[in-house]
Each structure stands twice: as structure tokens, then as C-alpha cells.
Design an enzyme around this catalytic site. Structure first.
Site, PDB file in Angstrom:
ATOM      1  N   ASP A  93       0.724  -1.430  -0.365  1.00  0.00           N
ATOM      2  CA  ASP A  93      -0.109   0.096  -0.136  1.00  0.00           C
ATOM      3  C   ASP A  93       0.625   1.388  -0.014  1.00  0.00           C
ATOM      4  O   ASP A  93       1.952   1.689   0.408  1.00  0.00           O
ATOM      5  CB  ASP A  93      -0.884   0.126   1.377  1.00  0.00           C
ATOM      6  CG  ASP A  93      -1.879   1.023   1.257  1.00  0.00           C
ATOM      7  OD1 ASP A  93      -2.930   1.241   0.414  1.00  0.00           O
ATOM      8  OD2 ASP A  93      -1.465   2.203   1.605  1.00  0.00           O
ATOM      9  N   GLU A 109       0.738   5.599   0.734  1.00  0.00           N
ATOM     10  CA  GLU A 109       0.209   6.998   0.366  1.00  0.00           C
ATOM     11  C   GLU A 109       0.959   7.955  -0.452  1.00  0.00           C
ATOM     12  O   GLU A 109       2.082   7.894  -0.136  1.00  0.00           O
ATOM     13  CB  GLU A 109      -0.343   7.658   1.756  1.00  0.00           C
ATOM     14  CG  GLU A 109      -0.499   6.144   2.542  1.00  0.00           C
ATOM     15  CD  GLU A 109      -2.059   5.865   2.166  1.00  0.00           C
ATOM     16  OE1 GLU A 109      -2.832   6.654   1.748  1.00  0.00           O
ATOM     17  OE2 GLU A 109      -3.128   4.933   2.423  1.00  0.00           O
ATOM     18  N   HIS A 148      -5.396   4.404   6.235  1.00  0.00           N
ATOM     19  CA  HIS A 148      -4.847   6.321   5.243  1.00  0.00           C
ATOM     20  C   HIS A 148      -3.421   6.129   5.813  1.00  0.00           C
ATOM     21  O   HIS A 148      -2.763   6.382   5.576  1.00  0.00           O
ATOM     22  CB  HIS A 148      -5.695   7.409   4.861  1.00  0.00           C
ATOM     23  CG  HIS A 148      -6.950   7.095   4.400  1.00  0.00           C
ATOM     24  ND1 HIS A 148      -7.252   5.938   2.984  1.00  0.00           N
ATOM     25  CD2 HIS A 148      -8.500   7.164   4.619  1.00  0.00           C
ATOM     26  CE1 HIS A 148      -8.427   6.070   2.902  1.00  0.00           C
ATOM     27  NE2 HIS A 148      -8.686   7.572   3.510  1.00  0.00           N
ATOM     28  N   ASP A 178      -3.364  -0.370   6.615  1.00  0.00           N
ATOM     29  CA  ASP A 178      -4.393  -0.567   5.016  1.00  0.00           C
ATOM     30  C   ASP A 178      -3.342  -1.760   4.914  1.00  0.00           C
ATOM     31  O   ASP A 178      -4.016  -2.675   4.449  1.00  0.00           O
ATOM     32  CB  ASP A 178      -4.373   0.580   4.018  1.00  0.00           C
ATOM     33  CG  ASP A 178      -5.453   1.424   4.251  1.00  0.00           C
ATOM     34  OD1 ASP A 178      -5.205   1.604   5.346  1.00  0.00           O
ATOM     35  OD2 ASP A 178      -5.376   2.533   3.464  1.00  0.00           O
TER      36      ASP A 178
END
Length: 224
Positions: free
Chosen positions: A35, A37, A193, A198
Site C-alpha cells: 500500500d 500513500e 490511510h 491499510d
């Protein structure tokens, strides 16, 4: 380059004797949940701000489980765009004194080292990215690899497992929080987030779907 090319490459690298169960399960590929961001939606121009990767392992009964998680806060690359709306959405504060961000090169070098170790332990030849809306995560990973001109990327460059699709099939839900709820996985929206959180929840979801399919008789331990 076609998928068949990579299939032939993996088959050509296989040695004699029985394969590790994980390698047999996914045809030589090791699932690694990722994941990211970011500072926006454009992988070519927008900053990579956080990245996490969770390797997947298999027990003696053939059930998979999340193994080790690598997590880094990342310094935006030189000239990177960071949209204020993206920071508001993720809650990331670039100037936070405890952020302790590292360069893209440091983050990916460490993650790739861990992934290669897991590949060796599981008798696999290449990692395949697992993500919730995986094309987004794979796009940012590939963009960072290209910026750094990294030659030893253990991940397949275009194939992935998308848990949004898998969860839609298994549970009728495509949003991560709702899919986890349907799968009886605890999910704290206040932690969402964060790349680490996540990734770990996506790993639980992926393993749950794979294991449920096995329990239903959808996959047996065989090598074709």
C-alpha cells in the site's frame, strides 16, 4: 512484453524435485501486499509519501497468513508535486518532527531486500503485488523504480492481485473497510490511510479469501 514471457521465464528457472507449497500455489509467484500513500493520483509527478509491504507465508496445512511488514515514511522526490487535498485526506503532516522520512531509494532497497529473502524462503522466483485497487499501488511502485533506475525489482511489472475485485467476488464489497467488516476482520477507520495499517488489513483480507476458497475445495495441493 507478454505474460507468457514471464511464465516461460519462471518455468525455465524451476529446478528438479518438489516445489515449496507456496511456489506450487501461485505458480512460482510470492504474493506481497503493498500500500502507498501519495501526494496525488499521478505516479509520474506526485510524491510517494508512505509505503508498506507485507509478505505472505504458508503453514503446513496450506493456509496462508501475513508474515512480515516493512513500512517507511518517504521524503518527496526532488520536484515532486504534493496536493493539499491529498495531505488532508491521508492526514500526513510532512513537517511533523516525528515523521522521520527516508529517501525513496532507502525505502525500496530495504523492502526489496526483505522481499528477496522471502522469495528464497518460499522457493519462489518473483513477487506479485497484492493491493486494494492494486493498479494504483503498482503504478507508484513502478514509477519510483524507474526514477531510481533500480535494476533488481523483484515484483512482476504489470500483473497483480486486486483485493477490491476479490472482495467483490467473495463478499459483495469493494471498499476496504466494508470488505473487512464482511470478512469479520476488525477495521478502525481512524487508522485508515496509513500505509502500514491499510497494508496489514489488506493482507488479512487477501489471506482470508484465499483460505476460504481452499476450505470450499476450490484449490488442492497439486503441481501441474
Amino acid at each position: 512484453m507478454s505474460e507468457d514471457h514471464f511464465d516461460d521465464e519462471l518455468d525455465g528457472q524451476g529446478g528438479g524435485g518438489s516445489r515449496h507449497p507456496m511456489a506450487a500455489r501461485f505458480r512460482g509467484y510470492l504474493p506481497v501486499v503493498v500500500d502507498v500513500e501519495t501526494g496525488g493520483f499521478n505516479s509520474a509527478t506526485d510524491a510517494l509519501l508512505e509505503i508498506a509491504a507485507t509478505t505472505i507465508a504458508m503453514d503446513e496445512k496450506g493456509f496462508v497468513y501475513p508474515d512480515h511488514t516493512y513500512f517507511f515514511r518517504v521524503e518527496p522526490f526532488e520536484g515532486a508535486n504534493v496536493e493539499p487535498a491529498a495531505l488532508e485526506f491521508t492526514g500526513i503532516k510532512l513537517d511533523h518532527p516525528l515523521r522521520m522520512a527516508v529517501s525513496e531509494e532507502t525505502a525500496l532497497t530495504d523492502i526489496f531486500r526483505g522481499v528477496r529473502k522471502a522469495l528464497k524462503a518460499n522457493g519462489c522466483k518473483r513477487a506479485i503485488l497484492v493491493g486494494h485497487n492494486s493498479s494504483f499501488d503498482l503504478g507508484f511502485l513502478n514509477a519510483a523504480v524507474a526514477r531510481l533506475d533500480m535494476k533488481r525489482n523483484p515484483f512482476h511489472p504489470f500483473s497483480s492481485f486486486d483485493t477490491a475485485t476479490l472482495a467483490g467476488l467473495a463478499y459483495g464489497q469493494t471498499v476496504l473497510a466494508k470488505a473487512c467488516q464482511a470478512a469479520d476482520i476488525d477495521f478502525d477507520g481512524r487508522e485508515a490511510h496509513s500505509a502500514r495499517y491499510d497494508t496489514e488489513k489488506t493482507a488479512e483480507l487477501f489471506c482470508g479469501i484465499v483460505n476460504r476458497w481452499k476450505q470450499m475445495g476450490g484449490w488442492e495441493d497439486f503441481d501441474d
